[in-house]
Design an enzyme around this catalytic site. Structure first.
Site, PDB file in Angstrom:
ATOM      1  N   HIS A   1       7.221   0.932  10.274  1.00 52.43           N
ATOM      2  CA  HIS A   1       8.498   1.640  10.059  1.00 52.43           C
ATOM      3  C   HIS A   1       8.452   3.077  10.578  1.00 52.43           C
ATOM      4  CE1 HIS A   1      10.157  -1.554   7.378  1.00 52.43           C
ATOM      5  NE2 HIS A   1       8.892  -1.716   7.067  1.00 52.43           N
TER       6      HIS A   1
ATOM      7  N   ASN B   1      14.475  -4.405   3.204  1.00 51.59           N
ATOM      8  CA  ASN B   1      14.624  -4.744   4.618  1.00 51.59           C
ATOM      9  C   ASN B   1      16.003  -5.334   4.848  1.00 51.59           C
ATOM     10  OD1 ASN B   1      12.101  -3.953   5.620  1.00 51.59           O
ATOM     11  ND2 ASN B   1      11.174  -5.951   5.257  1.00 51.59           N
TER      12      ASN B   1
HETATM   13 FE1  HDD Z   1       6.368  -1.780   3.341  1.00 49.92          FE
HETATM   14  C1  HDD Z   1       6.806   1.257   4.738  1.00 49.92           C
HETATM   15  C2  HDD Z   1       9.767  -2.307   3.400  1.00 49.92           C
HETATM   16  C3  HDD Z   1       5.893  -5.007   2.287  1.00 49.92           C
HETATM   17  C4  HDD Z   1       3.128  -1.104   2.837  1.00 49.92           C
HETATM   18  N1  HDD Z   1       7.972  -0.744   3.963  1.00 49.92           N
HETATM   19  C5  HDD Z   1       7.951   0.519   4.502  1.00 49.92           C
HETATM   20  C6  HDD Z   1       9.282   0.957   4.763  1.00 49.92           C
HETATM   21  C7  HDD Z   1      10.111  -0.055   4.403  1.00 49.92           C
HETATM   22  C8  HDD Z   1       9.283  -1.121   3.884  1.00 49.92           C
HETATM   23  C9  HDD Z   1      11.613  -0.068   4.506  1.00 49.92           C
HETATM   24  C10 HDD Z   1       9.664   2.282   5.373  1.00 49.92           C
HETATM   25  C11 HDD Z   1      10.023   3.288   4.330  1.00 49.92           C
HETATM   26  C12 HDD Z   1      10.501   4.547   5.011  1.00 49.92           C
HETATM   27  O1  HDD Z   1      11.606   4.500   5.584  1.00 49.92           O
HETATM   28  O2  HDD Z   1       9.769   5.522   4.992  1.00 49.92           O
HETATM   29  N2  HDD Z   1       7.580  -3.369   2.996  1.00 49.92           N
HETATM   30  C13 HDD Z   1       8.949  -3.349   2.988  1.00 49.92           C
HETATM   31  C14 HDD Z   1       9.435  -4.594   2.458  1.00 49.92           C
HETATM   32  C15 HDD Z   1       8.345  -5.366   2.159  1.00 49.92           C
HETATM   33  C16 HDD Z   1       7.176  -4.580   2.486  1.00 49.92           C
HETATM   34  C17 HDD Z   1      10.891  -4.953   2.265  1.00 49.92           C
HETATM   35  C18 HDD Z   1       8.269  -6.738   1.575  1.00 49.92           C
HETATM   36  C19 HDD Z   1       9.147  -7.216   0.772  1.00 49.92           C
HETATM   37  N3  HDD Z   1       4.807  -2.872   2.721  1.00 49.92           N
HETATM   38  C20 HDD Z   1       4.816  -4.165   2.277  1.00 49.92           C
HETATM   39  C21 HDD Z   1       3.504  -4.519   1.748  1.00 49.92           C
HETATM   40  C22 HDD Z   1       2.728  -3.397   1.885  1.00 49.92           C
HETATM   41  C23 HDD Z   1       3.554  -2.384   2.501  1.00 49.92           C
HETATM   42  C24 HDD Z   1       3.135  -5.862   1.166  1.00 49.92           C
HETATM   43  C25 HDD Z   1       1.293  -3.190   1.492  1.00 49.92           C
HETATM   44  C26 HDD Z   1       0.749  -3.713   0.449  1.00 49.92           C
HETATM   45  N4  HDD Z   1       5.166  -0.238   3.823  1.00 49.92           N
HETATM   46  C27 HDD Z   1       3.854  -0.168   3.482  1.00 49.92           C
HETATM   47  C28 HDD Z   1       3.229   1.151   3.857  1.00 49.92           C
HETATM   48  C29 HDD Z   1       4.425   1.934   4.443  1.00 49.92           C
HETATM   49  C30 HDD Z   1       5.557   0.920   4.372  1.00 49.92           C
HETATM   50  C31 HDD Z   1       2.019   1.062   4.709  1.00 49.92           C
HETATM   51  C32 HDD Z   1       4.240   2.565   5.802  1.00 49.92           C
HETATM   52  C33 HDD Z   1       4.740   3.966   5.685  1.00 49.92           C
HETATM   53  C34 HDD Z   1       5.109   4.130   4.300  1.00 49.92           C
HETATM   54  O3  HDD Z   1       4.791   3.002   3.596  1.00 49.92           O
HETATM   55  O4  HDD Z   1       5.613   5.104   3.806  1.00 49.92           O
HETATM   56  O5  HDD Z   1       2.708   1.768   2.744  1.00 49.92           O
END
Ligand code: HDD
Length: 701
Positions: A86, A159
């Protein structure tokens, strides 16, 4: 030769007129109210911001030049790590307004105080690409909303698709590694169409439902304002009696959904890689067709959930609307673009763990992992534990505790007491024993041994994938097949292509056959064993995209190609009708300076033909005098303007000159190619794509 004093002076004058504010500190306003004075970060006025200090005019630079060193050091440290997923996003401020109270189900004031406007910051992203990648890859879109409520920040981090690729957060690092550019060659950027991703998918049958969504045109939103959003997981609402109800969150765009065609998305990537961001910025600046979504909820009890033919704690499953209908409870409007991209859109830190009293988690193992991961990622990305103090992350309600110190502490807590309980200072923050405080829902836990087992109830990987595919119109099904053929064609390892087609057989034999044929596979590969018999669930119209589009031009764009001599009255009539239908209109001309129209008046163009191909418009008109038409028949960009509009199933309005261009492009007009004087028909056709044209212009699998 030394720069003359005169030159130095003019350099300084030029610099001062464009002077920035330093590093976000107070502006140093001139006493006479003139422009701010440029200073160092220590507030020392800078006399010359253009030349470093040297031993003599052609001599070496001097280490003592603290002004140069400060400026350069800050510049050298301007970047922070981009989000691992993202990274590419646009965001805006706005508000959420509640229209129906959920007081029966939750104590969260956000959802009980009807008419209350809660400030929000909403960040809409692609997933796989880097920060500078294009806006229009085939990809899931992130839909993250921070509600600055009176009871603390609540983050709904969802999402634009209601399910996910995997069931357990343990798999997330592998999943993300597989979709990112391959580690040895560092490509492809922002694309799933490569071996490692499909290798992972072929070995992860639970991903099949999400694959159906990701291969559909939902992965190609026309505008960030025209896509749905989903909280994905089940969450809990908890009421004053401590009772819990499960909830799924849905954002539904007021403008309806609209998507791009794949060929269009590919071409837009070249024409305007900021397509979605520009659309959001321009629309918010204009104040018209503002991004607006209704927030709807699906509410169900534990007992009801026990009766579902799937496990709602499995994030690869959705709760069909036919099973649990949606209730609209409010809406969100985004109406203010951030003042500074880095300070706000980049530094905003979302955490699914940010809940407020009255909202709680479910045991979904994907959600449980997310509760840990996001805070952890912000600590490295934003450099330490005080990132909550960054204005975009700080609550807008009072907050106080004894967390202290750490990198970049911005607060100056007073006094000797930094612990609790304490008897030395009665004014220290302490918990209040009232219903106000956050109390976790007292969910009963089952006795049993610790285990890493996946529950049996998560084992059906294909039934909802089949339901999704069979709920689509034939055109949408063809697009899903086309998406799969394209993606798998980019996979070099034939074995992986075949393995994916094997999985498709469980979803729909016809789909598998179409993809196999599209790939030129000699035989239909065997289907892997399915842990569960695949169910024929009833089609759900809510899952379709075309069915959820709106016949409207609101918030969409019409391009009119003009040149010298174009019929001024025809252009004006088209412009007025399109504007009345709430579309924006852009005049496109071979010269950006514009054209002298039939009425002898010079009209400025909004865009140059080379920079405004028809892919960036929802419908086009071509109004050309005979001479100009003849000229433009020899201009590839003009011929492409109409041939691409036709191939992308758009309505086209033409006068005689326009028809000459159509002939040059070899276009056989159909009903949606109308005479420029028939403005009414043009507007009507422009509201939708001409789906029935598609088999004539594209080989569908
Ligand atoms: Fe995630 C970012 C949505 C599963 C770990 N995720 C991130 C963002 C969105 C989502 C919209 C961007 C937020 C922003 O605009 O800053 N992610 C989802 C959705 C998931 C999902 C809808 C499943 C239903 N994500 C998911 C899992 C993990 C993560 C299973 C880890 C266990 N996601 C992250 C992250 C991020 C992220 C690595 C990357 C940057 C951040 O968090 O801030 O922690």
């Amino acid at each position: 030769m030394a720069v003359s004093d005169q030159d130095k002076r003019s350099d300084r004058v030029a610099d001062a007129t464009t002077a920035a504010t330093g590093n976000g500190g107070e502006l140093h306003q001139q006493a006479d109210g003139g422009h701010p004075e440029i200073t160092t970060n220590q507030g020392v006025p800078i006399a010359d911001n253009q030349n470093s200090l040297k031993a003599h005019d052609r001599g070496p630079s001097l280490l003592e030049d603290f002004i140069f060193r400060e400026k350069m050091t800050h510049f050298d440290h301007e970047r922070i790590p981009e989000r691992v997923v993202h990274a590419r996003a646009s965001a805006a401020h706005g508000h959420f307004e509640l229209t129906e109270s959920l007081a029966e189900f939750t104590t969260a004031k956000l959802f009980t105080e009807v008419g209350e406007r809660t400030p929000v910051f909403c960040r809409l992203s692609t997933v796989a690409g880097s920060k500078g990648s294009r806006d229009t890859p085939r990809d899931v879109r992130g839909f993250a909303t921070k509600f600055y409520t009176k009871e603390g920040n609540y983050d709904l981090v969802g999402n634009n698709m209601p399910v996910f690729f995997i069931q357990d957060a343990m798999k997330f690092p592998d999943f993300v590694h597989s979709i990112k550019p391959e580690p040895d060659r560092a490509y492809p950027q922002a694309a799933a169409a490569h071996d490692t991703f499909w290798d992972f998918i072929s070995l992860t049958p639970e991903s099949m439902h999400m694959i159906m969504w990701a291969m559909s045109d939902r992965a190609l939103p026309r505008s960030l304002r025209m896509m749905e959003g989903f909280g994905v997981h089940s969450f809990r609402l908890v009421n004053a009696e401590g009772q819990s109800t499960f909830v799924k969150f849905h954002w539904r765009p007021r403008l309806g959904m609209q998507s791009l065609l794949w060929d269009e998305a590919v071409k837009i990537a070249g024409a305007d890689s900021d397509f979605n961001r520009r659309d959001l910025f321009e629309t918010i600046q204009s104040g018209k067709a503002l991004p607006t979504w209704d927030l709807a909820v699906q509410l169900f009890t534990e007992e009801e959930a026990d009766g579902f033919p799937f496990d709602h704690l499995d994030a690869t499953k959705l709760v069909p609307e036919e099973l649990v209908p949606l209730r609209v409870i409010g809406h969100m409007v985004l109406d203010r673009w951030p003042d500074n991209f880095f300070a706000e859109t980049e530094q905003v830190a979302f955490c699914p763990a940010n809940v407020i009293p009255g909202i709680d988690f479910s045991d979904d193992p994907l959600l449980q992992g997310r509760i840990f991961s996001y805070l952890d990622t912000q600590l490295i990305r934003l450099g330490g534990p005080n990132f909550q103090q960054i204005p975009i992350n700080a609550p807008q309600c009072p907050f106080a505790n004894h967390q202290r110190d750490g990198f970049m502490q911005m607060q100056v807590p007073k006094g000797r007491v930094n612990y609790e309980p304490s008897s030395l200072d009665a004014d220290q923050p302490t918990p209040r024993e009232t219903a106000r405080g956050f109390r976790s829902f007292a969910a009963p836990t089952r006795p049993g041994p610790k285990t890493r087992l996946r529950p049996e109830s998560f084992a059906d990987h294909y039934s909802q994938a089949r339901q999704f595919y069979r709920s689509q119109t034939p055109i949408e099904q063809a697009h899903i097949a086309g998406g799969l053929v394209f993606e798998l064609s980019m996979v070099e390892t034939v074995r992986i292509r075949a393995a994916v087609v094997g999985h498709l057989r469980h979803i729909d034999e016809d789909l598998a056959q179409r993809v196999a044929t599209g790939l030129g596979l000699p035989d239909l590969p065997p289907a892997p064993e399915s842990a569960r018999p695949v169910l024929d669930l009833p089609p759900s119209p809510a899952l379709g995209l075309i069915a959820n589009m709106k016949d409207t031009l609101e918030g969409r764009a019409i391009g009119i190609l003009i040149d010298d001599g174009s019929d001024a009255a025809a252009i004006e009539a088209l412009r007025q009708a399109a504007t009345a239908a709430d579309a924006t209109v852009k005049l496109v001309a071979p010269k950006v300076g514009g054209a002298t129209l039939s009425d002898g008046k010079h009209t400025a163009a909004d865009a140059h033909l080379g920079g405004a191909p028809s892919v960036i418009f929802d419908a086009v008109a071509v109004v050309l005098a005979a001479e100009a038409a003849q000229r433009l028949c020899a201009e590839g960009a003009a011929v492409d303007f109409v041939s691409h509009a036709f191939a992308h199933l758009k309505a086209i309005a033409v006068d005689e000159g326009g028809r000459a261009l159509l002939r040059r492009a070899g276009i056989e007009a159909d009903a949606a190619v109308v005479d420029a004087t028939d403005v009414e028909s043009f507007i009507q056709y422009a509201k939708t794509r001409q789906w029935e044209r598609e088999p004539k212009v594209r080989m569908l699998p």
